[in-house]
Scaffold this motif. Structure first.
Motif, mmCIF file in Angstrom:
data_model
loop_
_atom_site.group_PDB
_atom_site.id
_atom_site.type_symbol
_atom_site.label_atom_id
_atom_site.label_comp_id
_atom_site.label_asym_id
_atom_site.label_seq_id
_atom_site.Cartn_x
_atom_site.Cartn_y
_atom_site.Cartn_z
ATOM 1 N N ILE A 1 54.575 6.079 -17.673
ATOM 2 C CA ILE A 1 53.400 5.172 -18.032
ATOM 3 C C ILE A 1 53.927 3.821 -17.508
ATOM 4 N N ALA A 2 53.163 3.330 -16.426
ATOM 5 C CA ALA A 2 53.288 2.244 -15.874
ATOM 6 C C ALA A 2 52.908 0.810 -16.721
ATOM 7 N N VAL A 3 53.698 -0.122 -17.163
ATOM 8 C CA VAL A 3 53.264 -1.219 -18.294
ATOM 9 C C VAL A 3 53.381 -2.388 -17.540
ATOM 10 N N THR A 4 52.177 -2.990 -17.102
ATOM 11 C CA THR A 4 52.435 -4.033 -16.036
ATOM 12 C C THR A 4 51.246 -4.963 -16.105
ATOM 13 N N ALA A 5 51.491 -6.130 -15.732
ATOM 14 C CA ALA A 5 50.340 -7.075 -15.928
ATOM 15 C C ALA A 5 49.352 -7.180 -14.564
ATOM 16 N N HIS A 6 49.758 -6.483 -13.697
ATOM 17 C CA HIS A 6 49.056 -6.275 -12.369
ATOM 18 C C HIS A 6 48.474 -4.909 -12.073
ATOM 19 N N ALA A 7 47.246 -4.622 -12.431
ATOM 20 C CA ALA A 7 46.768 -3.419 -12.219
ATOM 21 C C ALA A 7 45.201 -3.356 -11.904
ATOM 22 N N ASP A 8 44.990 -4.066 -10.682
ATOM 23 C CA ASP A 8 43.749 -3.724 -9.915
ATOM 24 C C ASP A 8 43.504 -2.233 -9.621
ATOM 25 N N VAL A 9 42.361 -2.154 -9.027
ATOM 26 C CA VAL A 9 42.149 -0.894 -8.387
ATOM 27 C C VAL A 9 43.249 -0.329 -7.466
ATOM 28 N N ALA A 10 43.443 -1.214 -6.419
ATOM 29 C CA ALA A 10 44.441 -1.034 -5.337
ATOM 30 C C ALA A 10 45.787 -0.791 -6.031
ATOM 31 N N ASP A 11 46.153 -1.611 -6.977
ATOM 32 C CA ASP A 11 47.399 -1.239 -7.530
ATOM 33 C C ASP A 11 47.431 0.122 -8.413
ATOM 34 N N GLN A 12 46.275 0.481 -9.138
ATOM 35 C CA GLN A 12 46.355 1.750 -9.808
ATOM 36 C C GLN A 12 46.355 2.838 -8.874
ATOM 37 N N GLU A 13 45.712 2.892 -7.849
ATOM 38 C CA GLU A 13 45.902 3.888 -6.700
ATOM 39 C C GLU A 13 47.313 4.151 -6.237
ATOM 40 N N GLU A 14 47.986 3.109 -6.052
ATOM 41 C CA GLU A 14 49.298 3.110 -5.596
ATOM 42 C C GLU A 14 50.156 3.797 -6.655
ATOM 43 N N PHE A 15 49.983 3.371 -7.845
ATOM 44 C CA PHE A 15 51.030 3.864 -8.921
ATOM 45 C C PHE A 15 50.645 5.314 -9.072
ATOM 46 N N LEU A 16 49.432 5.779 -9.149
ATOM 47 C CA LEU A 16 49.174 7.328 -9.043
ATOM 48 C C LEU A 16 49.745 7.954 -8.091
ATOM 49 N N ARG A 17 49.856 7.442 -6.776
ATOM 50 C CA ARG A 17 50.289 8.171 -5.422
ATOM 51 C C ARG A 17 51.790 8.112 -5.639
ATOM 52 N N SER A 18 52.420 7.204 -6.311
ATOM 53 C CA SER A 18 53.906 6.990 -6.492
ATOM 54 C C SER A 18 54.327 8.260 -7.718
ATOM 55 N N GLY A 19 53.555 8.922 -8.249
ATOM 56 C CA GLY A 19 53.672 9.725 -9.404
ATOM 57 C C GLY A 19 53.779 9.361 -10.573
ATOM 58 N N ILE A 20 53.239 8.190 -11.113
ATOM 59 C CA ILE A 20 52.955 7.684 -12.371
ATOM 60 C C ILE A 20 51.794 8.169 -12.950
ATOM 61 N N ASP A 21 51.966 8.517 -14.156
ATOM 62 C CA ASP A 21 50.959 9.270 -14.792
ATOM 63 C C ASP A 21 49.807 8.638 -15.691
ATOM 64 N N GLY A 22 50.138 7.369 -16.184
ATOM 65 C CA GLY A 22 49.339 6.427 -16.935
ATOM 66 C C GLY A 22 49.439 5.057 -16.714
ATOM 67 N N ILE A 23 48.520 4.116 -17.356
ATOM 68 C CA ILE A 23 48.912 2.860 -17.093
ATOM 69 C C ILE A 23 48.379 2.038 -18.295
ATOM 70 N N VAL A 24 49.177 1.218 -18.802
ATOM 71 C CA VAL A 24 48.827 0.376 -19.852
ATOM 72 C C VAL A 24 48.987 -1.140 -19.350
ATOM 73 N N THR A 25 47.792 -2.058 -19.505
ATOM 74 C CA THR A 25 47.947 -3.369 -18.810
ATOM 75 C C THR A 25 48.505 -4.522 -20.005
ATOM 76 N N LYS A 26 49.416 -5.417 -19.347
ATOM 77 C CA LYS A 26 49.731 -6.283 -20.301
ATOM 78 C C LYS A 26 48.865 -7.532 -20.306
ATOM 79 N N PRO A 27 48.552 -8.213 -21.380
ATOM 80 C CA PRO A 27 49.068 -7.966 -22.712
ATOM 81 C C PRO A 27 48.412 -6.831 -23.450
ATOM 82 N N TYR A 28 49.115 -6.154 -24.353
ATOM 83 C CA TYR A 28 48.239 -4.838 -24.902
ATOM 84 C C TYR A 28 48.440 -4.882 -26.305
#
Length: 636
Positions: free
Chosen positions: A590-617
């Motif tokens: 799970i990526a825990v990050t403050a930067h998670a726009d659409v382009a970032d999310q697509e890059e995360f998924l391509r790198s093998g990351i399964d889920g995303i939680v955006t800071k602050p959460y």
């Protein structure tokens, strides 16, 4: 002798008496000039008519055209050509006619008529002719020449005699011009001024002809004083007009330069203003992000420290303080956020416990002020209701702080009940019998939540209205002058079935989690959330520590910060998925990050990351995402 203007005016008025068609307007229209122009001529002003207009006027008035031309200072073109071509014969005829007996002259012959007309033309137009042979013999001029020059009538005719009647510079000019043109038998035209008082302006033109006995100088002298004055007046007016035009042009050019400078100045000001606005917007964004992150970090720290005080000496005394600090931290983050962007986190909530915690948090303050705190809960209140507990605590804490600070004596009562009409509502109220001062403005301000009102309010009370709207609730406030008041909060809720504890989040005791986070506060908050979920937690501050742990132990879930000090989180995820020997190759990340726009999310998924939680959460968000990824997965 009548002037040209007097003559035509008298003639027109004479005709006008018998025929109204000879009015000034109608006559001027028939000859093609403006009435005002013809009026100036009749009044003797220095304006002229062309030969064509004079001939037309003569026809209208029944006057001999040659006579009217001469009276107007003009000679018809054909007569001028005759004088220029044969000036000697012209002068001889005139002289002969003067020596003729009156009876002969009075005869109506062609020559008599022509001689009479020539004499009239000479007098009316102030024109004189001259003929100067090269040998000086038989030189003559008409009698108008000496009269025009102001010379004695018996002055012998010669070019030098003409020069003697001129101003010095005019005489020099005439001699120079005649010398330049007559030697080549050319024609000349020269304007000169006389020595008379006042000076007259003359126009002298002439030419030379070869008679076989040497060149003969032929010429004409004409008084053009009135026309020269008119010309000079026109030139002066033209020059004055040109000067004004130049001045206005300069003023306009200067105004245009100033306008362009002002446009450039305002353009630069606009650019600078845009830069300042962008800087202000950027600073506001940075400040908002800064406060939100620090509120998140403070809440993480307080959540982490809370269990450390449980059971410790003085731990029970610290809990009320923590219960008051946490809502204030939440207020700090929420106030800098867009209220419309907030979302409620609904969960099963024990309202009785919330009310007790709020009262407990203000017990010391109330005791110091000599006040009592009363909690009244309706028996019909369900043990658990589904609402946003954290937001509810913020609202009640803010209202309790307001009432405790403004109550002079008596008790502050916090009540909870339910209403079933028309739909189930949770009704919470705070009331006090007295007030230290007017509470009208404080209680009224609670009902407003727009940005202007929020900025004008002080303390946590400014977040009451926005948070109430967030939960779909309603607010009402009552107050009496000189007495106390009350605030009623009505919220929608859903009763939890069976009065059971909160549902299982999906993870069981004994699971392990690796938290890769370089920021201590974020790491503490994530650890607290996972520990409350029954996870055993391992921590790594950078990529190197994470790789070492991932090689030694298999984890059930990995919480990965993307911006690590030594490696990008996506690179760490790619390396993990590409290593066939790693025990964590299939572990959910799970990526825990403050930067998670659409382009970032697509890059995360391509790198093998399964889920995303955006800071602050919120802890609930992280727990829900972990539960989603671990559903139906075997425990390691």
């Amino acid at each position: 002798m009548k002037t040209f203007g007097n003559f035509i005016r008298d003639k027109r008025l004479e005709l006008f008496e018998g025929d109204k068609a000879y009015s000034l307007r109608q006559v001027s229209q028939r000859i093609g000039v403006e009435p005002s122009y013809l009026s100036k001529i009749e009044r003797g002003l220095p304006v002229t008519l062309s030969e064509e207009k004079i001939v037309s006027l003569a026809g209208e008035l029944g006057i001999d055209a040659d006579y009217l031309l001469a009276l107007g200072g003009k000679i018809s073109d054909d007569v001028q050509r005759i004088i220029k071509n044969r000036p000697e014969l012209f002068a001889r005829i005139v002289r002969e006619m003067q020596r003729m007996p009156d009876a002969v002259i009075e005869e109506k012959t062609f020559f008599q008529s022509m001689a009479a007309n020539l004499a009239r033309l000479h007098d009316l137009a102030s024109i004189g002719a001259f003929r100067f042979p090269a040998n000086g013999k038989a030189a003559f001029w008409t009698e108008q020449v000496p009269r025009i020059l102001g010379l004695a009538p018996d002055t012998p005719p010669s070019l030098a005699a003409i020069g003697s009647g001129l101003a010095a510079e005019s005489a020099e000019r005439l001699l120079r011009v005649t010398g330049e043109h007559l030697s080549g038998y050319g024609a000349y035209r020269c304007e000169v001024r006389t020595l008379t008082e006042p000076p007259a302006t003359l126009l002298v033109w002439g030419c030379a002809e070869d008679t076989g006995a040497g060149p003969v100088h032929l010429g004409i002298v004409q008084d053009v004083t009135d026309y020269a004055a008119l010309r000079d007046e026109i030139r002066s007016a033209r020059d004055e007009l040109q000067l004004k035009v130049d001045e206005q042009h300069s003023e306009i050019a200067a105004s245009i330069r100033k306008l362009n400078e002002e446009i450039r100045r305002r353009h630069l000001l606009e650019i600078n203003l845009q830069v300042v606005n962008r800087k202000i917007a950027r600073q506001a964004k940075d400040q908002k992000q800064f406060f939100r992150e620090h509120a998140f970090q403070l809440r993480s720290l307080m959540t982490r420290l809370s269990p450390a005080w449980d059971g410790a000496p003085g731990g029970n005394e610290m809990k009320p303080t923590i219960d008051r600090i946490l809502p204030k931290i939440d207020d700090l983050g929420d106030f800098l956020s867009d209220p419309d962007a907030l979302t409620p986190a609904l969960a099963d909530t024990d309202v009785r416990r919330v009310l007790e915690d709020v009262n407990s948090a203000f017990a010391a303050d109330a005791q110091g002020a000599g006040l009592s705190l009363i909690t009244a809960v309706s028996p019909a209140l369900p043990a658990l209701v589904r609402t946003d507990e954290r937001r509810l605590r913020q609202i009640l804490t803010a209202l309790m702080e307001l009432f405790v600070a403004n109550t002079e004596w008596g008790a502050v009562q916090l009540s909870a009940s339910v209403s079933s009409e028309p739909k189930a509502r949770l009704v919470l109220s705070l009331s006090a019998p007295s007030a230290k001062g007017p509470v009208d403005q404080a209680l009224s301000s609670i009902l407003h939540g727009d940005d202007d009102c929020r900025q004008a309010q002080s303390g946590p009370v400014r977040m009451v209205a926005p948070l109430t709207r967030l939960l779909g609730g309603e607010l009402s406030a009552t107050h009496a002058p000189g007495a106390g008041g009350s605030v009623v909060l009505s919220l929608p809720f859903t009763e939890c079935a069976g009065q059971e504890p909160p549902a299982d989040t999906g993870h069981r005791a004994g699971r392990t989690a690796l938290i890769v986070e370089d920021t201590i506060y974020s790491r503490l908050f994530a650890c607290r959330a996972m520990e409350q979920g029954g996870f055993e937690v391992a921590e790594a501050m950078n990529g190197a520590e994470a790789e070492a742990l991932l090689c030694k132990q298999r984890f059930d879930v990995i919480l990965l910060d993307i911006q690590l000090p030594d490696v990008d989180g996506t690179e760490l995820a790619r390396a993990l998925r590409a290593d066939p020997e790693s025990p964590n190759r299939e572990t959910p990340v799970i990526a825990v990050t403050a930067h998670a726009d659409v382009a970032d999310q697509e890059e995360f998924l391509r790198s093998g990351i399964d889920g995303i939680v955006t800071k602050p959460y919120e802890m609930e968000d992280l727990v829900a995402e972990v539960a989603r990824l671990l559903a139906d997965r075997p425990q390691s």
